[in-house]
Design a protein around this motif. Structure first.
Motif, mmCIF file in Angstrom:
data_model
loop_
_atom_site.group_PDB
_atom_site.id
_atom_site.type_symbol
_atom_site.label_atom_id
_atom_site.label_comp_id
_atom_site.label_asym_id
_atom_site.label_seq_id
_atom_site.Cartn_x
_atom_site.Cartn_y
_atom_site.Cartn_z
ATOM 1 N N MET A 1 37.566 47.781 -38.783
ATOM 2 C CA MET A 1 37.868 48.981 -39.551
ATOM 3 C C MET A 1 38.843 49.841 -38.748
ATOM 4 O O MET A 1 38.579 50.161 -37.588
ATOM 5 C CB MET A 1 36.586 49.747 -39.850
ATOM 6 C CG MET A 1 36.780 50.946 -40.752
ATOM 7 S SD MET A 1 35.205 51.739 -41.154
ATOM 8 C CE MET A 1 34.401 50.449 -42.098
ATOM 9 N N ALA A 2 39.984 50.223 -39.384
ATOM 10 C CA ALA A 2 41.018 50.999 -38.705
ATOM 11 C C ALA A 2 41.134 52.381 -39.340
ATOM 12 O O ALA A 2 41.054 52.538 -40.562
ATOM 13 C CB ALA A 2 42.347 50.279 -38.781
ATOM 14 N N THR A 3 41.323 53.387 -38.493
ATOM 15 C CA THR A 3 41.490 54.771 -38.959
ATOM 16 C C THR A 3 42.972 55.101 -39.062
ATOM 17 O O THR A 3 43.760 54.720 -38.192
ATOM 18 C CB THR A 3 40.804 55.742 -37.993
ATOM 19 O OG1 THR A 3 39.409 55.429 -37.920
ATOM 20 C CG2 THR A 3 40.963 57.187 -38.459
ATOM 21 N N PHE A 4 43.358 55.800 -40.137
ATOM 22 C CA PHE A 4 44.748 56.219 -40.266
ATOM 23 C C PHE A 4 44.801 57.688 -40.680
ATOM 24 O O PHE A 4 43.848 58.220 -41.260
ATOM 25 C CB PHE A 4 45.507 55.349 -41.279
ATOM 26 C CG PHE A 4 44.965 55.410 -42.689
ATOM 27 C CD1 PHE A 4 45.451 56.346 -43.597
ATOM 28 C CD2 PHE A 4 43.974 54.517 -43.101
ATOM 29 C CE1 PHE A 4 44.947 56.402 -44.893
ATOM 30 C CE2 PHE A 4 43.473 54.580 -44.381
ATOM 31 C CZ PHE A 4 43.953 55.515 -45.295
ATOM 32 N N THR A 5 45.902 58.352 -40.328
ATOM 33 C CA THR A 5 46.091 59.767 -40.661
ATOM 34 C C THR A 5 47.423 59.956 -41.388
ATOM 35 O O THR A 5 48.321 59.122 -41.280
ATOM 36 C CB THR A 5 46.077 60.643 -39.394
ATOM 37 O OG1 THR A 5 47.137 60.230 -38.532
ATOM 38 C CG2 THR A 5 44.747 60.527 -38.660
ATOM 39 N N ASN A 6 47.528 61.073 -42.121
ATOM 40 C CA ASN A 6 48.759 61.361 -42.846
ATOM 41 C C ASN A 6 48.938 62.876 -42.964
ATOM 42 O O ASN A 6 47.981 63.603 -43.205
ATOM 43 C CB ASN A 6 48.709 60.717 -44.245
ATOM 44 C CG ASN A 6 50.016 60.898 -44.989
ATOM 45 O OD1 ASN A 6 50.160 61.817 -45.790
ATOM 46 N ND2 ASN A 6 50.974 60.032 -44.731
ATOM 47 N N GLN A 7 50.185 63.345 -42.772
ATOM 48 C CA GLN A 7 50.501 64.767 -42.897
ATOM 49 C C GLN A 7 51.858 64.925 -43.553
ATOM 50 O O GLN A 7 52.803 64.217 -43.193
ATOM 51 C CB GLN A 7 50.491 65.434 -41.511
ATOM 52 C CG GLN A 7 50.710 66.948 -41.555
ATOM 53 C CD GLN A 7 50.667 67.563 -40.168
ATOM 54 O OE1 GLN A 7 51.157 66.966 -39.211
ATOM 55 N NE2 GLN A 7 50.076 68.750 -40.061
ATOM 56 N N ALA A 8 51.959 65.845 -44.485
ATOM 57 C CA ALA A 8 53.213 66.094 -45.206
ATOM 58 C C ALA A 8 53.935 67.307 -44.623
ATOM 59 O O ALA A 8 53.318 68.208 -44.053
ATOM 60 C CB ALA A 8 52.931 66.319 -46.686
ATOM 61 N N THR A 9 55.257 67.279 -44.741
ATOM 62 C CA THR A 9 56.098 68.404 -44.295
ATOM 63 C C THR A 9 56.928 68.913 -45.469
ATOM 64 O O THR A 9 57.517 68.118 -46.220
ATOM 65 C CB THR A 9 57.026 67.962 -43.151
ATOM 66 O OG1 THR A 9 56.242 67.499 -42.066
ATOM 67 C CG2 THR A 9 57.893 69.126 -42.688
ATOM 68 N N LEU A 10 56.979 70.230 -45.629
ATOM 69 C CA LEU A 10 57.771 70.859 -46.693
ATOM 70 C C LEU A 10 58.823 71.756 -46.048
ATOM 71 O O LEU A 10 58.501 72.681 -45.303
ATOM 72 C CB LEU A 10 56.870 71.682 -47.622
ATOM 73 C CG LEU A 10 57.560 72.390 -48.791
ATOM 74 C CD1 LEU A 10 58.128 71.370 -49.773
ATOM 75 C CD2 LEU A 10 56.568 73.316 -49.503
ATOM 76 N N SER A 11 60.094 71.449 -46.325
ATOM 77 C CA SER A 11 61.201 72.261 -45.791
ATOM 78 C C SER A 11 61.841 73.044 -46.928
ATOM 79 O O SER A 11 62.084 72.504 -48.014
ATOM 80 C CB SER A 11 62.248 71.357 -45.129
ATOM 81 O OG SER A 11 61.682 70.654 -44.045
ATOM 82 N N TYR A 12 62.136 74.286 -46.676
ATOM 83 C CA TYR A 12 62.782 75.129 -47.702
ATOM 84 C C TYR A 12 63.690 76.122 -46.994
ATOM 85 O O TYR A 12 63.756 76.155 -45.755
ATOM 86 C CB TYR A 12 61.727 75.826 -48.566
ATOM 87 C CG TYR A 12 60.774 76.704 -47.792
ATOM 88 C CD1 TYR A 12 60.954 78.080 -47.735
ATOM 89 C CD2 TYR A 12 59.689 76.136 -47.123
ATOM 90 C CE1 TYR A 12 60.081 78.875 -47.018
ATOM 91 C CE2 TYR A 12 58.802 76.929 -46.406
ATOM 92 C CZ TYR A 12 58.995 78.290 -46.362
ATOM 93 O OH TYR A 12 58.127 79.086 -45.652
ATOM 94 N N SER A 13 64.381 76.934 -47.785
ATOM 95 C CA SER A 13 65.410 77.816 -47.208
ATOM 96 C C SER A 13 64.846 78.816 -46.218
ATOM 97 O O SER A 13 65.522 79.267 -45.300
ATOM 98 C CB SER A 13 66.160 78.537 -48.326
ATOM 99 O OG SER A 13 65.252 79.315 -49.094
ATOM 100 N N GLY A 14 63.592 79.150 -46.406
ATOM 101 C CA GLY A 14 63.002 80.129 -45.521
ATOM 102 C C GLY A 14 62.291 79.551 -44.316
ATOM 103 O O GLY A 14 61.803 80.283 -43.462
ATOM 104 N N GLY A 15 62.211 78.229 -44.239
ATOM 105 C CA GLY A 15 61.515 77.633 -43.090
ATOM 106 C C GLY A 15 60.869 76.300 -43.424
ATOM 107 O O GLY A 15 61.258 75.617 -44.384
ATOM 108 N N THR A 16 59.863 75.985 -42.662
ATOM 109 C CA THR A 16 59.161 74.704 -42.793
ATOM 110 C C THR A 16 57.663 74.942 -42.726
ATOM 111 O O THR A 16 57.181 75.796 -41.972
ATOM 112 C CB THR A 16 59.559 73.737 -41.654
ATOM 113 O OG1 THR A 16 60.967 73.537 -41.698
ATOM 114 C CG2 THR A 16 58.856 72.401 -41.803
ATOM 115 N N THR A 17 56.935 74.190 -43.539
ATOM 116 C CA THR A 17 55.470 74.262 -43.486
ATOM 117 C C THR A 17 54.905 72.850 -43.564
ATOM 118 O O THR A 17 55.540 71.929 -44.106
ATOM 119 C CB THR A 17 54.916 75.126 -44.623
ATOM 120 O OG1 THR A 17 53.501 75.284 -44.443
ATOM 121 C CG2 THR A 17 55.177 74.505 -45.986
#
Length: 283
Positions: A1-17
């Protein structure tokens, strides 16, 4: 059994989140083990390997390919292989039933391909391999053999390994020579027996090794030497009527072999332990 992770990035004119991190587990449907029924290996004797695979999924695993490294290890700047596949020895069983031989490339590495493992089923590959001159010899030496399994629907390669040690017991052989090969009546005939031990363990008195031979024509009288030293008759019995010669248990001792690895090629050589029994008599 393997563990995996995931994270999204949102870029816009005012910055990044960035989003939160999600964590999941990938359940592997294919498992494998590699074993050998042989307790050890020795020069000139094949070793049997068994690769067992189980598919716990609800769909078949197709296009299965097995790459077996035949015990490969690094020596100097290169790779050497202590095992070689015995052609024609491979068997494939699916759910315990013998199948047609899949595609086999002897290698190295040994590659087996062109078969599937049914849903909820299993497969076993059985084959023989001979130790090569690169197989480490002597007490404490071993070969680790690893198979890498891939197939359709398998996210990550599956590894299965087994380690088999070099034999630690004695391994005796004996040769017999006669001189002369043509002898006159009342002439002297000499038999020379050369005993070799290619195993690391010596044969000692406590091993109770016994040598026997029956001489025809009968020799009488006889003289006996072992490693150039005259044997007293307490070390053997001899029947002057039947010609039967039997050594006393424990009289035969043979040193163990020594092993060396060539520092330039990586190949191993065996220097057997030896003992010589000479029996002479009148025909």
């Amino acid at each position: 059994m393997a563990t995996f992770t995931n994270q999204a990035t949102l870029s816009y004119s005012g910055g990044t989140t960035t989003s939160n991190i999600t964590t999941g587990e990938l359940v592997e449907i294919l498992s494998a083990t590699k074993t050998t029924p042989d307790g050890s290996y020795t020069t000139g004797e094949p070793v049997t390997f068994v690769l067992s695979m189980e598919n716990t999924g609800t769909t078949p695993v197709t296009g299965v390919s097995v790459s077996d490294n035949l015990g490969a290890y690094t020596f100097g700047a290169g790779t050497v292989y202590p095992l070689e596949y015995v052609p024609g020895s491979l068997l494939l069983l699916i759910n315990g039933t013998l199948q047609p031989t899949p595609t086999v490339t002897s290698g190295p590495p040994l590659v087996i391909s062109g078969f599937s493992i049914p849903a909820g089923g299993n497969a076993s590959i059985i084959y023989d391999a001979l130790p090569t001159s690169y197989a480490p010899l002597g007490t404490g030496q071993s070969i680790t053999n690893t198979a890498t399994i891939t197939g359709t629907g398998i996210a990550n390669s599956i590894l299965a390994s087994t380690t088999v040690p070099a034999a630690t017991t004695a391994a005796l052989a004996i040769t017999k020579a006669m001189n002369p090969t043509t002898v006159s009546e009342n002439g002297t005939l000499t038999y020379t027996f050369t005993i070799t031990n290619t195993g690391p363990s010596a044969i000692t008195a406590t091993d109770n090794t016994v040598f026997t031979d029956t001489f025809q024509p009968v020799l009488n009288p006889i003289t006996v030497t072992y490693n150039g030293v005259t044997w007293p008759d307490t070390n053997y019995t001899y029947n002057t009527t039947t010609g039967n010669f039997t050594s006393t248990a424990g009289s035969i001792t043979v040193p163990g072999a020594t092993y060396t690895q060539d520092p330039s090629t990586g190949q191993w050589t065996v220097t057997p332990g030896t003992a010589t029994l000479v029996i002479s008599g009148t025909v």
